[in-house]
Design an enzyme around this catalytic site. Structure first.
Site, PDB file in Angstrom:
ATOM      1  N   HIS A 161       0.812  -1.230   0.000  1.00 32.63           N
ATOM      2  CA  HIS A 161       0.000   0.000   0.000  1.00 32.63           C
ATOM      3  C   HIS A 161       0.843   1.277   0.000  1.00 32.63           C
ATOM      4  CE1 HIS A 161      -3.747  -2.109   0.413  1.00 32.63           C
ATOM      5  NE2 HIS A 161      -3.456  -2.625   1.591  1.00 32.63           N
ATOM      6  N   ASP A 171      -5.254 -12.510   3.264  1.00 36.86           N
ATOM      7  CA  ASP A 171      -6.481 -11.975   3.848  1.00 36.86           C
ATOM      8  C   ASP A 171      -7.704 -12.174   2.952  1.00 36.86           C
ATOM      9  OD1 ASP A 171      -5.278 -10.194   2.108  1.00 36.86           O
ATOM     10  OD2 ASP A 171      -5.212  -8.523   3.537  1.00 36.86           O
ATOM     11  N   HIS A 198      -6.705  -6.888  -0.657  1.00 42.01           N
ATOM     12  CA  HIS A 198      -6.781  -5.451  -0.901  1.00 42.01           C
ATOM     13  C   HIS A 198      -5.992  -5.089  -2.165  1.00 42.01           C
ATOM     14  CE1 HIS A 198      -7.236  -5.951   3.538  1.00 42.01           C
ATOM     15  NE2 HIS A 198      -8.232  -5.101   3.326  1.00 42.01           N
ATOM     16  N   ASP A 256      -3.211 -10.489  -2.483  1.00 38.81           N
ATOM     17  CA  ASP A 256      -3.779  -9.929  -1.253  1.00 38.81           C
ATOM     18  C   ASP A 256      -5.207  -9.450  -1.554  1.00 38.81           C
ATOM     19  OD1 ASP A 256      -2.616  -8.555   1.558  1.00 38.81           O
ATOM     20  OD2 ASP A 256      -4.286  -7.457   0.658  1.00 38.81           O
TER      21      ASP A 256
HETATM   22 ZN   LIG Z   1      -4.576  -6.934   2.546  1.00 34.71          ZN
END
Ligand SMILES: [Zn+2]
Length: 313
Positions: free
Chosen positions: A125, A246, A164, A162
């Site tokens: 991120h 996740d 996200h 992931d």
């Molecule tokens: Zn994540």
């Protein structure tokens, strides 16, 4: 050939506030699960410190200066609502950078077939000048640039599963026409980016949004229809993986329904791409995953695939 498992106990000194999901216990759970694997086919490596030169391939000096200045002498400092630093965070973050350059050096140098870096804080991120989403430096993008600039590769693929969107990796590789970045992720979800129309400066970014509550069948579908064909068209010389766990059905931060078998399937599919085009060369690094049992089991399953590929080719 073997698999390198790269980590450093300095990553246990990156301490987040009580109740924060990205916590020391994550790495402790992974260590316990990976200790049980034994040493067959595995080389355990202490992550070296990364250098500013490594980081400067993707972040400006102002970002390094800001992160360095933000590091507290004690206690915790919030960089935003999600992202915190403790006294040990800066060293942990530099170990994360060093783990990636070391992994790339070992794999491209032929010392090992593939490598997994079990590090925290995560990295995908972190944007050029913005730490966010628990991340300080863009580790996987740094690995890509290291492979391109230091080792002279001309086509590197970065695949992020992931749950996200890897907004940071996208930001850092947006203009990099020697890299293909592919992210599958639940959408809508934090950080909000990752729509299919975000394709990079030269069509070098492929975003594959997934609907909440979709599971392993949808994962296989998008890999077989979209992601694997794109990778096989691209013919990468190295496959890098942002391995967040996740998307697991038990994860508290998201709503996909993958399980360990799905992570195994995706890892095998990416190793197949590497076998076809990249002499089997894969470098993977930990991103998210916040249910400790699911994280430990999924990380172990992911590493078991890499070890099997490293041992048997
Ligand atoms: Zn994540």
């Amino acid at each position: 050939m073997t698999t390198a498992l790269i980590t450093h106990t300095d990553c246990l000194q990156h301490v987040t506030p009580s109740g924060h999901p990205e916590r020391v216990d994550r790495l402790m759970a992974i260590y316990a699960a990976l200790d049980a694997l034994g040493d067959d086919g595995l080389i355990r490596v202490d992550a070296p410190m990364g250098t500013d030169a490594d980081i400067l391939r993707v972040h400006p000096q102002a970002h390094i200066d800001a992160i360095t200045a933000a590091a507290p002498d004690s206690g915790s400092r919030a960089l935003d609502a999600d992202t915190h630093m403790s006294a040990g965070s800066l060293t942990a973050a530099y170990r994360g950078v060093g783990a990636m350059t070391k992994a790339v050096d070992m794999v491209l140098g032929g010392e090992v077939q593939n490598a997994f870096a079990a590090m925290r804080p995560p990295g995908h991120h972190a944007e050029k000048q913005t730490p966010m989403g628990f991340c300080l430096f863009g580790n996987i993008a740094i690995a890509a640039k290291h492979a391109l600039d230091v080792h002279g590769l001309s086509r590197v693929a970065v695949v992020d599963f992931d749950v996200h969107h890897g907004n940071g990796t996208q930001d850092l590789l947006w203009d990099e026409d020697r890299a293909l970045f592919i992210s599958s992720h639940q959408m809508p979800l934090y950080p909000g980016s990752g729509a299919a129309h975000e394709t990079g400066a030269s069509g070098n970014i492929l975003n594959v949004p997934l609907a909440a509550h979709s599971g392993g069948a949808e994962l296989r579908d998008v890999y077989e229809r979209v992601i694997l064909p794109a990778l096989n068209d691209y013919k990468p010389e190295l496959v890098l993986i942002s391995a967040g766990f996740d998307a697991h059905r038990n994860d508290p931060l998201a709503n996909l329904n993958w399980d360990e078998a799905d992570f195994v399937w995706a890892t095998q599919a990416l190793c197949d791409v590497a076998d076809t085009h990249a002499q089997g060369r894969v470098v993977s690094t930990l991103e998210g995953g916040y249910d400790l049992d699911a994280l430990a089991a999924s990380t172990r399953a992911h590493l078991e695939v890499l070890i099997k590929r490293g041992t048997h080719g």
